[in-house]
Scaffold this active site. Structure first.
Site, PDB file in Angstrom:
ATOM      1  N   GLU A  87      -1.090   3.081  -4.799  1.00  0.00           N
ATOM      2  CA  GLU A  87      -1.485   1.913  -3.714  1.00  0.00           C
ATOM      3  C   GLU A  87      -0.684   2.140  -2.484  1.00  0.00           C
ATOM      4  O   GLU A  87      -1.333   1.795  -1.407  1.00  0.00           O
ATOM      5  CB  GLU A  87      -1.427   0.653  -4.491  1.00  0.00           C
ATOM      6  CG  GLU A  87      -1.639  -0.545  -3.674  1.00  0.00           C
ATOM      7  CD  GLU A  87      -1.656  -1.902  -4.370  1.00  0.00           C
ATOM      8  OE1 GLU A  87      -1.373  -2.783  -3.483  1.00  0.00           O
ATOM      9  OE2 GLU A  87      -2.105  -1.821  -5.363  1.00  0.00           O
ATOM     10  N   ARG A 118      -8.484  -2.247  -2.803  1.00  0.00           N
ATOM     11  CA  ARG A 118      -7.149  -1.864  -2.047  1.00  0.00           C
ATOM     12  C   ARG A 118      -7.393  -0.638  -1.232  1.00  0.00           C
ATOM     13  O   ARG A 118      -6.602   0.219  -1.017  1.00  0.00           O
ATOM     14  CB  ARG A 118      -6.313  -1.513  -3.192  1.00  0.00           C
ATOM     15  CG  ARG A 118      -5.825  -2.593  -3.855  1.00  0.00           C
ATOM     16  CD  ARG A 118      -4.996  -3.727  -3.353  1.00  0.00           C
ATOM     17  NE  ARG A 118      -4.758  -4.501  -4.404  1.00  0.00           N
ATOM     18  CZ  ARG A 118      -5.685  -5.817  -4.948  1.00  0.00           C
ATOM     19  NH1 ARG A 118      -6.628  -5.845  -4.078  1.00  0.00           N
ATOM     20  NH2 ARG A 118      -5.081  -6.475  -5.794  1.00  0.00           N
ATOM     21  N   SER A 159       3.638  -2.963  -5.057  1.00  0.00           N
ATOM     22  CA  SER A 159       2.907  -2.256  -6.117  1.00  0.00           C
ATOM     23  C   SER A 159       2.793  -0.898  -5.757  1.00  0.00           C
ATOM     24  O   SER A 159       2.475  -0.215  -4.581  1.00  0.00           O
ATOM     25  CB  SER A 159       1.549  -2.877  -6.473  1.00  0.00           C
ATOM     26  OG  SER A 159       1.615  -4.119  -6.762  1.00  0.00           O
TER      27      SER A 159
END
Length: 292
Positions: A280, A160, A209
């Site tokens: 994130e 990520r 998320s």
């Protein structure tokens, strides 16, 4: 190409929060993108591309920057052999449709990611055991100083994460896919979409998320659920009763509300599990989480 002076970021983000951007433009070609970057450089303005506005939390006070959403040629998709080329603004849904029509597999995981090719590179987006680094050949990155092609290694892709920064705009992406029968692709997509709808608040306004999964036996969502946070609300923001790693705009939420929820989630995860959760979602503007 028209550069609009002032644009409400709440209109550009999937969660629907954020104040005004200093300027906004929708370049449709590399030439227009270079023109927009030159315009910003002349005015000493930072530049940020927002894609579809997912995975983004923008300051309520707005941001003193030129915000870009790529369109036209910069959002087009084409297939040549086993290579799918997508503009940085191409939606994952369009890329996936073109891949399936060409009988190319490997991009099915992206059906769970409501974003663009450029956004996928920016954060090395992933789901269901795959991510951009596994299919990306190279990405064309444009800055005020020029443009060039970068490989996954040069982009610094990891979980990520990429080394890209605002002012570097992903204008074009090349994916290397593999032959697969279209019906098999369709079946895989249907199964993944059903799984996503069963476990995530897909019919609510969220940015996706909230936290990266930590190096722990529990994922971020499960950790927050065990911390008693499902359904916890501050102002108009709500930790999803369906999946604790999502924040919903339950009505008139602000970015400040979402940040307070994130701070509370990090505090509880740290106190109960000794884990310092890392967000994130990307922040745009002068916002940050308090230290634990």
């Amino acid at each position: 190409m028209k550069i609009v002076e002032t644009m409400a970021l709440a209109r550009l983000t999937t969660i629907g929060t954020g104040g005004p951007a200093r300027a906004f433009a929708k370049p449709t070609t590399i030439a227009e993108l270079e023109q927009a970057l030159a315009w910003a450089e002349k005015r000493h303005l930072p530049v940020a591309a927002v894609g579809l506005g997912s995975n983004l939390l923008a300051s309520d006070d707005g941001v003193e920057a030129l915000v870009l959403r790529l369109a036209g040629d910069l959002a087009a998709v084409r297939v040549e052999g086993e290579t799918l080329t997508a503009g940085g603004g191409a939606t994952n849904a369009v890329s996936l449709h073109q891949a399936r029509a060409a009988g190319l597999g490997g991009f099915e995981f992206a059906c769970a990611i409501p974003g663009t090719a450029g956004g996928g590179v920016w954060m090395n987006a992933g789901a269901y055991g795959s991510d951009w680094s596994q299919i990306l050949v190279r990405a064309r990155v444009v800055t005020a100083a020029g443009s060039g092609w970068l490989t996954p290694a040069e982009l610094g892709l990891s979980y990520r994460h990429s080394e890209l920064r605002h002012g570097q705009v992903v204008a074009e992406v090349e994916y290397r896919l593999a032959p697969r029968p279209p019906e098999e692709i369709k079946e895989t997509i249907s199964a993944l979409i059903a799984q996503r709808k069963a476990t995530q608040p897909t019919n609510k306004r969220t940015f996706g998320s909230v936290f990266k999964n930590p190096d722990h036996e529990l994922g971020a969502g499960r950790m927050l659920e065990e911390s008693g946070l499902k359904g916890h609300a501050i102002g108009g923001a709500l930790i999803s009763p369906k999946h604790a790693n999502f924040i919903e705009n339950a009505g008139s939420a602000t970015t400040a509300d979402a940040l307070e929820l994130m701070a509370e989630a990090r505090r509880r995860a740290y106190e109960q599990f000794g884990v310092e959760l890392e967000h994130e979602v990307e922040f745009l503007g002068e916002i940050e989480l308090p230290a634990l």
